[in-house]
Motif scaffolding. Structure first.
Motif, mmCIF file in Angstrom:
data_model
loop_
_atom_site.group_PDB
_atom_site.id
_atom_site.type_symbol
_atom_site.label_atom_id
_atom_site.label_comp_id
_atom_site.label_asym_id
_atom_site.label_seq_id
_atom_site.Cartn_x
_atom_site.Cartn_y
_atom_site.Cartn_z
ATOM 1 N N PHE A 129 0.817 -1.214 0.000
ATOM 2 C CA PHE A 129 0.000 0.000 0.000
ATOM 3 C C PHE A 129 0.851 1.264 0.000
ATOM 4 O O PHE A 129 0.450 2.288 -0.564
ATOM 5 C CB PHE A 129 -0.966 -0.016 1.185
ATOM 6 C CG PHE A 129 -2.205 -0.826 0.920
ATOM 7 C CD1 PHE A 129 -3.211 -0.333 0.109
ATOM 8 C CD2 PHE A 129 -2.344 -2.093 1.447
ATOM 9 C CE1 PHE A 129 -4.342 -1.082 -0.160
ATOM 10 C CE2 PHE A 129 -3.472 -2.857 1.192
ATOM 11 C CZ PHE A 129 -4.475 -2.348 0.381
ATOM 12 N N VAL A 130 2.017 1.209 0.624
ATOM 13 C CA VAL A 130 2.925 2.357 0.526
ATOM 14 C C VAL A 130 3.328 2.574 -0.928
ATOM 15 O O VAL A 130 3.347 3.715 -1.423
ATOM 16 C CB VAL A 130 4.168 2.149 1.414
ATOM 17 C CG1 VAL A 130 5.222 3.216 1.105
ATOM 18 C CG2 VAL A 130 3.789 2.214 2.885
ATOM 19 N N ALA A 131 3.631 1.494 -1.627
ATOM 20 C CA ALA A 131 3.983 1.612 -3.050
ATOM 21 C C ALA A 131 2.834 2.234 -3.843
ATOM 22 O O ALA A 131 3.051 3.103 -4.693
ATOM 23 C CB ALA A 131 4.352 0.243 -3.617
ATOM 24 N N LEU A 132 1.605 1.809 -3.557
ATOM 25 C CA LEU A 132 0.450 2.398 -4.232
ATOM 26 C C LEU A 132 0.322 3.876 -3.884
ATOM 27 O O LEU A 132 0.055 4.711 -4.752
ATOM 28 C CB LEU A 132 -0.829 1.661 -3.821
ATOM 29 C CG LEU A 132 -0.974 0.210 -4.271
ATOM 30 C CD1 LEU A 132 -2.159 -0.433 -3.572
ATOM 31 C CD2 LEU A 132 -1.145 0.111 -5.784
ATOM 32 N N GLY A 133 0.519 4.202 -2.613
ATOM 33 C CA GLY A 133 0.332 5.581 -2.167
ATOM 34 C C GLY A 133 1.335 6.558 -2.740
ATOM 35 O O GLY A 133 1.023 7.746 -2.884
ATOM 36 N N VAL A 134 2.540 6.093 -3.070
ATOM 37 C CA VAL A 134 3.545 6.994 -3.654
ATOM 38 C C VAL A 134 3.502 6.963 -5.179
ATOM 39 O O VAL A 134 4.358 7.554 -5.842
ATOM 40 C CB VAL A 134 4.965 6.661 -3.153
ATOM 41 C CG1 VAL A 134 5.049 6.823 -1.647
ATOM 42 C CG2 VAL A 134 5.389 5.257 -3.579
ATOM 43 N N GLY A 135 2.518 6.268 -5.736
ATOM 44 C CA GLY A 135 2.343 6.262 -7.186
ATOM 45 C C GLY A 135 3.111 5.184 -7.916
ATOM 46 O O GLY A 135 3.084 5.152 -9.152
ATOM 47 N N ALA A 136 3.783 4.287 -7.188
ATOM 48 C CA ALA A 136 4.530 3.205 -7.830
ATOM 49 C C ALA A 136 3.616 1.993 -7.982
ATOM 50 O O ALA A 136 3.826 0.946 -7.367
ATOM 51 C CB ALA A 136 5.769 2.857 -7.012
ATOM 52 N N TYR A 137 2.588 2.135 -8.802
ATOM 53 C CA TYR A 137 1.543 1.120 -8.895
ATOM 54 C C TYR A 137 2.096 -0.230 -9.355
ATOM 55 O O TYR A 137 1.754 -1.281 -8.808
ATOM 56 C CB TYR A 137 0.443 1.592 -9.850
ATOM 57 C CG TYR A 137 -0.290 2.819 -9.390
ATOM 58 C CD1 TYR A 137 -1.184 2.758 -8.331
ATOM 59 C CD2 TYR A 137 -0.090 4.059 -10.019
ATOM 60 C CE1 TYR A 137 -1.859 3.881 -7.899
ATOM 61 C CE2 TYR A 137 -0.771 5.194 -9.594
ATOM 62 C CZ TYR A 137 -1.649 5.108 -8.534
ATOM 63 O OH TYR A 137 -2.318 6.220 -8.111
ATOM 64 N N TYR A 138 2.934 -0.195 -10.369
ATOM 65 C CA TYR A 138 3.400 -1.466 -10.915
ATOM 66 C C TYR A 138 4.334 -2.180 -9.942
ATOM 67 O O TYR A 138 4.418 -3.410 -9.934
ATOM 68 C CB TYR A 138 4.071 -1.259 -12.274
ATOM 69 C CG TYR A 138 5.495 -0.781 -12.232
ATOM 70 C CD1 TYR A 138 6.552 -1.679 -12.326
ATOM 71 C CD2 TYR A 138 5.793 0.578 -12.094
ATOM 72 C CE1 TYR A 138 7.864 -1.248 -12.291
ATOM 73 C CE2 TYR A 138 7.101 1.012 -12.053
ATOM 74 C CZ TYR A 138 8.131 0.107 -12.149
ATOM 75 O OH TYR A 138 9.428 0.535 -12.103
ATOM 76 N N ILE A 139 5.023 -1.420 -9.087
ATOM 77 C CA ILE A 139 5.883 -2.038 -8.075
ATOM 78 C C ILE A 139 5.031 -2.745 -7.025
ATOM 79 O O ILE A 139 5.390 -3.818 -6.529
ATOM 80 C CB ILE A 139 6.788 -0.991 -7.415
ATOM 81 C CG1 ILE A 139 7.767 -0.417 -8.450
ATOM 82 C CG2 ILE A 139 7.561 -1.602 -6.258
ATOM 83 C CD1 ILE A 139 8.695 -1.443 -9.060
ATOM 84 N N ALA A 140 3.893 -2.155 -6.690
ATOM 85 C CA ALA A 140 2.981 -2.816 -5.748
ATOM 86 C C ALA A 140 2.516 -4.155 -6.313
ATOM 87 O O ALA A 140 2.465 -5.160 -5.597
ATOM 88 C CB ALA A 140 1.784 -1.914 -5.460
ATOM 89 N N ILE A 141 2.193 -4.177 -7.610
ATOM 90 C CA ILE A 141 1.771 -5.431 -8.246
ATOM 91 C C ILE A 141 2.931 -6.426 -8.278
ATOM 92 O O ILE A 141 2.743 -7.635 -8.083
ATOM 93 C CB ILE A 141 1.251 -5.173 -9.674
ATOM 94 C CG1 ILE A 141 0.116 -4.148 -9.652
ATOM 95 C CG2 ILE A 141 0.786 -6.477 -10.316
ATOM 96 C CD1 ILE A 141 -1.049 -4.521 -8.779
ATOM 97 N N PHE A 142 4.131 -5.927 -8.508
ATOM 98 C CA PHE A 142 5.314 -6.785 -8.501
ATOM 99 C C PHE A 142 5.469 -7.468 -7.140
ATOM 100 O O PHE A 142 5.720 -8.675 -7.054
ATOM 101 C CB PHE A 142 6.550 -5.937 -8.828
ATOM 102 C CG PHE A 142 7.836 -6.699 -8.926
ATOM 103 C CD1 PHE A 142 7.871 -8.008 -9.381
ATOM 104 C CD2 PHE A 142 9.042 -6.090 -8.561
ATOM 105 C CE1 PHE A 142 9.070 -8.710 -9.482
ATOM 106 C CE2 PHE A 142 10.241 -6.778 -8.657
ATOM 107 C CZ PHE A 142 10.251 -8.094 -9.113
ATOM 108 N N HIS A 143 5.271 -6.706 -6.068
ATOM 109 C CA HIS A 143 5.404 -7.285 -4.732
ATOM 110 C C HIS A 143 4.251 -8.247 -4.438
ATOM 111 O O HIS A 143 4.438 -9.227 -3.704
ATOM 112 C CB HIS A 143 5.467 -6.194 -3.672
ATOM 113 C CG HIS A 143 6.069 -6.653 -2.377
ATOM 114 N ND1 HIS A 143 7.303 -7.254 -2.289
ATOM 115 C CD2 HIS A 143 5.592 -6.619 -1.100
ATOM 116 C CE1 HIS A 143 7.568 -7.558 -1.026
ATOM 117 N NE2 HIS A 143 6.536 -7.199 -0.282
#
Length: 657
Positions: free
Chosen positions: A332-346
């Motif tokens: 959710f931190v990744a989503l919140g900072v705009g790194a959407y694809y990194i959140a999906i990667f994790h």
């Protein structure tokens, strides 16, 4: 090929129906497991074929495959339709792929259970609902899958409903299932409110139509109150399903279910539904800076608090449960900072290594004849070599040891937490770095207490053994994925000579293009020296925690941990009691409601006022009916007189008024 997408969710549904109706009459466990596993396996094959077809022509997507019109009221039309795009296929791949491995694992793990068929029918139902959730082309169909996985989760968590389960005010596994169901309903209410607001604002519940309107008018909607309200309500739903504060209390108790349930629902699929929903609505979330900040704060707090609780847990499954909560905070931190694809990667790498760890814990529990306390284990490496080796791989992956899958995705999250102009900074990075430090320590603590050292169980009565091949096959497959899964999105700092985007980023770019465009510098470009500095710091932390856990827990007396516990007893009690979150809920919400429900004022309001109005209305209608029925005398002449009087009255009205 994408026209066959409807088969992907329907096949598990067929398996659920067959096993639900006829499973009790099928006495062969292999046949039951074969039916359930085959339906999910074929779904995975179809999804993979669609995926490879998309690779050749990615510009042709998204595609919508309509099955039928579900709801049609005036201009409001909702289709039962599936959306084939990069995001839905990505989630479908690991839902069906990891789901298939867990089905195979469960054939051996659940051997001899009296409700073997019922378990596999529930698993198939869950897969169907999860696929409906991620493939839906509109909010309402997603909500159906959202509620469906909640139902299936309740059934699976409470599967051994007559077994004891220790918890805060919880006695039976059925209580744990009910707790998960109720807590999730709180979040689901937020999702429901969000749908009403979306329909009011955009006059549609179709994803693509909503996003097209929002993107075309993003200047008008930027930081608008209605968008903030919508996204906050969606995020409330996500905090329930993905166990974020303040609704994180259900997931540790969900460990009451069979371990394969923990792996499927609470590691690989259901708990990531919230991450999927935020990613699917990235355009709307990118329009609200307030909501994005809330997502970052909640994610970071959840990550560090859950990780700190995991430091003192002794139940092998609860350690992994708090680890899951913490890792979801990273996403959710990744989503919140705009790194959407990194959140999906994790999400993907987490499905690999956490699925492996949960299945490994199940293998240990199976081999130890139900024992879950890691302080009563030790030395299992020589009895369960395959389980030990694969569990060690999963431990290294989640701890961020180079160059396993967890290292790849977690390092990227830490980098964006530091560098993103959208809510990132040293404080967010520091919070996640501490959470990562705790993670590495308690995971290696878990490994060494379980598999290394001397046996701490009665060797004369407990005879550990390796699990069946159906179990070890799933462990080895997930171990391989935990090693190579990071290749999907190698961080640019590791391959500075490549000038193209990593594979997963390139694959998901069309999904998040509009969101990144709205946010401007939504993704950080280029390679900086700071990337390597932060990577080295994260690696040093992981390696140091590994060596520390090995040193402390290789000693039979655990001298240092015991001294620390005695010296910081207050902190230890807070961690052991999980910051008293359950107790706070009971004291502030549950107990007051229970007391109010038995108070004189409530009884008076309920019985005298509410029941009085309802019962009084019924009595009034009955009284009027008894009076009116007196007009029905049965004498024809009386009816003729009444009819004549009515005709005269109507003629008089027409002629003189």
């Amino acid at each position: 090929m994408h026209e066959l997408i409807y088969l992907v969710p329907i096949l598990p549904l067929i398996g659920f129906i067959i096993l639900g109706l006829f499973g009790k009459k099928i006495k062969n466990e292999s046949l039951i497991g074969g039916i359930a596993g085959t339906t999910v396996g074929i779904s995975f094959i179809i999804t993979a074929l669609i995926f490879f077809g998309m690779l050749s022509n990615p510009s042709e997507y998204p595609h919508t495959v309509k099955l039928f019109t579900w709801i049609s009221v005036g201009n409001f039309v909702i289709d039962w339709a599936y959306q084939v795009d990069q995001l839905s296929i990505t989630f479908s791949l690991f839902v069906t792929g990891v789901g298939f491995l867990i089905h195979i694992y469960s054939i051996g793990y659940m051997h001899g259970d009296r409700s073997f068929y019922r378990f596999f029918s529930y698993l198939n139902l869950f897969i169907f609902m999860m696929l409906t959730l991620v493939l839906a082309d509109n909010y309402l169909l997603t909500f159906l899958g959202w509620e469906g996985v909640g139902l299936a989760s309740y059934l699976l968590i409470g599967f051994w409903y007559d077994s004891k389960f220790p918890g805060v005010r919880i006695t039976w596994t059925g209580d744990a299932g009910m707790k998960a169901f109720i807590v999730n309903r709180i979040g689901d209410f937020g999702f429901l409110i969000a749908m009403f607001l979306i329909l009011f604002t955009f006059n549609t519940l179709n994803y693509n139509e909503v996003f097209d309107i929002a993107n075309a008018n993003y200047v008008e909607y930027m930081n608008a109150g209605i968008i903030t309200a919508i996204t906050l309500m969606i995020f409330l739903g996500c905090t329930g399903k993905s166990a974020q504060l303040p609704l994180a209390v259900w997931l540790p108790d969900a460990m009451a279910g069979p371990t394969s349930v923990s792996a499927l629902i609470h590691a690989a699929t259901m708990v990531t539904a919230g991450v999927f929903l935020v990613a699917r609505n990235s355009v709307l979330f990118s329009l609200s800076e307030v909501t994005m900040s809330v997502v970052v704060v909640i994610g970071a707090l959840t990550a560090i608090l859950a990780a700190s609780i995991g430091l003192v847990q002794n139940d092998i499954k609860k350690v992994l449960a708090y680890s899951t909560v913490s890792q979801l905070g990273f996403m959710f931190v990744a989503l919140g900072v705009g790194a959407y694809y990194i959140a999906i990667f994790h999400v993907i790498t987490h499905a690999f290594f956490k699925g492996l760890l949960f299945l490994g814990s199940g293998s240990v529990i199976h081999g130890m004849h139900g024992e879950q306390d890691i302080k009563r284990m030790g030395g299992l490496k020589k009895y369960m070599p395959t389980t030990a080796k694969t569990f060690f791989i999963g431990t290294m992956a989640i701890s961020g040891i180079p160059f396993l899958s967890g290292f790849m995705s977690k390092d990227e999250i830490l980098w964006y937490a530091w560098s993103s102009p959208h809510g990132g900074g040293w404080l967010v990075w520091g919070t996640l770095a501490v959470a990562a430090m705790f993670t590495a320590f308690y995971m290696f603590r878990l490994y060494y207490l379980t598999f290394e050292g001397k046996e701490r169980f009665d060797v004369n009565h407990v005879h550990p053994h390796e699990s069946p091949k159906t179990v070890t096959f799933a462990l080895m497959a997930l171990a391989i994925l935990s090693i190579i899964g990071g290749l999907l999105n190698i961080p640019p700092a590791l391959v500075p000579f490549l000038h193209s985007d990593p594979l997963l980023k390139s694959w998901l770019k069309p999904i998040f293009a509009d969101a990144n465009s709205i946010m401007g510098a939504g993704a950080h470009h280029g390679i900086e020296v700071m990337m390597y500095v932060l990577m080295l710091i994260a690696t040093a932390i992981a390696l140091f925690m590994w060596s520390l856990a090995k040193k402390w827990y290789s000693e039979p007396s655990w001298e240092v941990p015991r001294k620390l516990t005695a010296s910081y007893n207050g902190i230890y009690k807070a961690l052991w009691n999980k910051y008293w979150l359950d107790e706070i809920y009971y004291a502030t919400i549950i107990d007051p409601i229970n007391k109010l429900s038995t108070s004189f004022l409530w009884k008076f309001t309920d019985i005298s006022v509410i029941d009085g109005i309802v019962n009084g209305s019924a009595k009034t209608v009955a009284l009027i009916g008894n009076r009116i029925k007196l007009m029905q005398t049965g004498i024809v002449q009386n009816y003729a007189v009444v009819m004549l009087a009515g005709i005269v009255a109507i003629l008089a009205w027409v002629m003189f008024l």
